[in-house]
Design a protein around this motif. Structure first.
Motif, short mmCIF file in Angstrom:
data_model
loop_
_atom_site.label_atom_id
_atom_site.label_comp_id
_atom_site.label_asym_id
_atom_site.label_seq_id
_atom_site.Cartn_x
_atom_site.Cartn_y
_atom_site.Cartn_z
N ARG A 42 40.27 33.20 39.18
CA ARG A 42 39.17 32.94 40.11
C ARG A 42 37.97 33.86 39.85
N LEU A 69 30.26 28.65 37.10
CA LEU A 69 29.23 27.85 37.75
C LEU A 69 27.91 27.91 36.97
N VAL A 89 35.59 22.55 38.52
CA VAL A 89 35.64 24.01 38.35
C VAL A 89 36.82 24.55 39.18
N ALA A 90 36.98 24.02 40.38
CA ALA A 90 38.09 24.46 41.23
C ALA A 90 39.43 24.21 40.54
N GLN A 110 36.46 26.76 48.26
CA GLN A 110 36.16 28.12 47.79
C GLN A 110 34.98 28.09 46.81
N VAL A 111 34.94 27.07 45.98
CA VAL A 111 33.83 26.95 45.03
C VAL A 111 32.54 26.65 45.79
N TYR A 112 32.63 25.73 46.72
CA TYR A 112 31.45 25.32 47.49
C TYR A 112 30.87 26.50 48.27
N MET A 123 31.89 20.74 40.89
CA MET A 123 32.48 21.88 41.62
C MET A 123 33.99 21.67 41.79
N LEU A 178 34.69 32.56 38.43
CA LEU A 178 33.93 31.54 39.17
C LEU A 178 32.41 31.60 38.95
N ALA A 229 28.97 28.58 45.81
CA ALA A 229 27.78 27.87 45.30
C ALA A 229 26.69 27.77 46.35
#
Ligand code: FES
Length: 162
Positions: free
Chosen positions: A23, A30, A49-50, A59-61, A46, A26, A64
């Motif tokens: 993680r 991105l 990527v997750a 978690q990605v959102y 996204m 990340l 971002a």
């Protein structure tokens, strides 16, 4: 969808971290995806990527949307990011934004109809000694005033059409 090239780059970044700390890749992941997709991220990307980092899309959102360097919608060829933090604010960042809005005919978060310029405000870009300043794509423009802004925009317009 993430391109094969971007996927390969992300996989390479992941190898820099211990298996259980994927993680940590990340932020660079991105950046890779965004740079590969004309400067913005999509929901689908996204999610991919997750999957790659074995975390949830939420978690990605969250990341971002927290950092202003990530764009969740298409941006113009030139992304103008005006610093609005205290030193820049004291030196006239608000007036600078108002001038750019008037000159470009757009508000914050908007893109000109020719898709050349997107205007946003960001937090401190670590160039406080040369306030007010802005970043356009990868370049810093400092000690700004109206005539400098006129000159910068003119140069960028010419560059875009040459
Ligand atoms: S306050 Fe603008 S660069 Fe730091």
């Amino acid at each position: 969808m993430i391109s094969a090239t971007a996927r390969k780059k992300i996989e390479n970044v992941i190898t820099r971290y211990p298996e259980e700390e994927k993680r940590s890749a990340l932020l660079p992941a991105l950046h890779i995806v965004q740079n590969d997709n004309q400067g913005h991220l999509t929901e689908e990307m996204m999610k991919e990527v997750a999957d790659l980092l074995e975390i949830t899309p939420l978690q990605v959102y969250e990341v971002a949307t927290f950092y202003t360097m990530y764009n969740l919608k298409p941006i113009g060829k030139y992304h103008i990011q005006v610093c609005r933090t205290l030193p820049c604010a004291l030196m006239g960042a608000e007036k600078l934004v108002a001038y750019l809005e008037e000159k470009l005919g757009i508000g914050l978060g908007e893109t000109t109809s020719d898709r050349l310029f997107t205007l946003t405000e960001v937090e401190c870009l670590a160039s406080c000694g040369t306030a007010p300043m802005m970043q356009i794509n990868q370049n810093y423009y400092e000690n700004l005033n109206k005539s400098k802004v006129d000159q910068i925009l003119e140069e960028l317009k010419q560059k875009a059409t040459s």
